[in-house]
Design a protein around this motif. Structure first.
Motif, PDB file in Angstrom:
ATOM      1  N   ILE A 163      -5.481  -2.389  27.917  1.00 27.67           N
ATOM      2  CA  ILE A 163      -5.425  -1.069  27.243  1.00 27.67           C
ATOM      3  C   ILE A 163      -5.143  -1.183  25.996  1.00 27.67           C
ATOM      4  CG2 ILE A 163      -4.946   1.251  27.159  1.00 27.67           C
ATOM      5  CD1 ILE A 163      -4.754   1.099  30.317  1.00 27.67           C
ATOM      6  N   CYS A 164      -3.864  -2.028  25.586  1.00 29.57           N
ATOM      7  CA  CYS A 164      -3.267  -1.842  24.123  1.00 29.57           C
ATOM      8  C   CYS A 164      -2.242  -3.180  24.431  1.00 29.57           C
ATOM      9  CB  CYS A 164      -3.048  -1.047  23.433  1.00 29.57           C
ATOM     10  SG  CYS A 164      -1.639   0.109  24.439  1.00 29.57           S
ATOM     11  N   HIS A 165      -1.702  -3.533  23.292  1.00 31.84           N
ATOM     12  CA  HIS A 165      -0.590  -4.426  23.232  1.00 31.84           C
ATOM     13  C   HIS A 165       0.208  -4.307  21.846  1.00 31.84           C
ATOM     14  CE1 HIS A 165      -3.657  -7.034  21.464  1.00 31.84           C
ATOM     15  NE2 HIS A 165      -2.839  -7.443  20.615  1.00 31.84           N
ATOM     16  N   TYR A 166       1.366  -4.631  21.808  1.00 35.14           N
ATOM     17  CA  TYR A 166       2.110  -4.319  20.982  1.00 35.14           C
ATOM     18  C   TYR A 166       2.784  -3.088  20.803  1.00 35.14           C
ATOM     19  CZ  TYR A 166       1.405  -9.265  19.500  1.00 35.14           C
ATOM     20  OH  TYR A 166       0.851 -10.541  19.447  1.00 35.14           O
ATOM     21  N   LEU A 214       1.518   1.278  21.497  1.00 41.69           N
ATOM     22  CA  LEU A 214       0.690   2.066  22.268  1.00 41.69           C
ATOM     23  C   LEU A 214      -0.192   2.590  21.393  1.00 41.69           C
ATOM     24  CD1 LEU A 214       0.322   3.649  24.900  1.00 41.69           C
ATOM     25  CD2 LEU A 214       1.663   5.425  24.116  1.00 41.69           C
ATOM     26  N   ASP A 215      -1.518   2.346  21.914  1.00 39.45           N
ATOM     27  CA  ASP A 215      -2.868   3.023  21.372  1.00 39.45           C
ATOM     28  C   ASP A 215      -3.195   4.112  21.976  1.00 39.45           C
ATOM     29  OD1 ASP A 215      -5.299   3.493  20.499  1.00 39.45           O
ATOM     30  OD2 ASP A 215      -5.900   1.474  20.368  1.00 39.45           O
ATOM     31  N   VAL A 216      -2.747   5.148  21.534  1.00 48.08           N
ATOM     32  CA  VAL A 216      -2.947   6.402  22.261  1.00 48.08           C
ATOM     33  C   VAL A 216      -4.332   6.799  22.511  1.00 48.08           C
ATOM     34  CG1 VAL A 216      -2.742   9.109  22.334  1.00 48.08           C
ATOM     35  CG2 VAL A 216      -0.525   7.498  21.390  1.00 48.08           C
ATOM     36  N   ALA A 217      -5.255   6.694  21.648  1.00 44.92           N
ATOM     37  CA  ALA A 217      -6.750   6.706  21.720  1.00 44.92           C
ATOM     38  C   ALA A 217      -7.108   5.874  22.800  1.00 44.92           C
ATOM     39  CB  ALA A 217      -7.514   6.296  20.269  1.00 44.92           C
ATOM     40  N   ALA A 218      -6.731   4.697  22.745  1.00 42.88           N
ATOM     41  CA  ALA A 218      -7.396   3.705  24.007  1.00 42.88           C
ATOM     42  C   ALA A 218      -6.899   3.856  25.303  1.00 42.88           C
ATOM     43  CB  ALA A 218      -6.920   2.203  23.685  1.00 42.88           C
ATOM     44  N   LEU A 219      -5.702   4.497  25.282  1.00 46.13           N
ATOM     45  CA  LEU A 219      -5.231   5.097  26.833  1.00 46.13           C
ATOM     46  C   LEU A 219      -5.828   6.408  26.956  1.00 46.13           C
ATOM     47  CD1 LEU A 219      -2.975   5.270  28.965  1.00 46.13           C
ATOM     48  CD2 LEU A 219      -1.551   6.685  27.456  1.00 46.13           C
TER      49      LEU A 219
END
Length: 96
Positions: free
Chosen positions: A78-81, A83-88
């Protein structure tokens, strides 16, 4: 006309349980965990944290690319490094 209903083979709890791969003394990991906990107050989901240092395969897979937020159902990153709130939200929105 009959409408076909597709059943999701996964339970709601399985869909809404995510994994954070990280390390114990990782400030980026702690930041992602805190951000996820904050979002849990508004959106129901669960996550568990797995220390990659406990498994040589995880070290080889993720190395310094941590933290990594992953769906255990699809192995989708979903994301790394950070938190990508939109991707979550996009990921969780697929199952609402």
């Amino acid at each position: 006309m009959t409408k076909k209903i597709e059943l999701n083979p996964f339970t709601s709890d399985e869909i809404k349980t995510l994994i954070v791969y990280g390390r114990e003394d990782c400030h980026l990991c702690q930041n992602m965990i805190l951000a996820l906990q904050d979002i849990q107050e508004r959106i129901p989901f669960n996550f568990k944290v797995i220390d990659i240092d406990s498994d040589p395969e995880l070290i080889a897979l993720y190395g310094e690319k941590i933290p990594v937020l992953v769906s255990p159902l699809t192995n989708q990153e979903i994301c790394h490094y950070f938190l990508d709130v939109a991707a979550l939200d996009d990921y969780l929105g697929k199952f609402r």
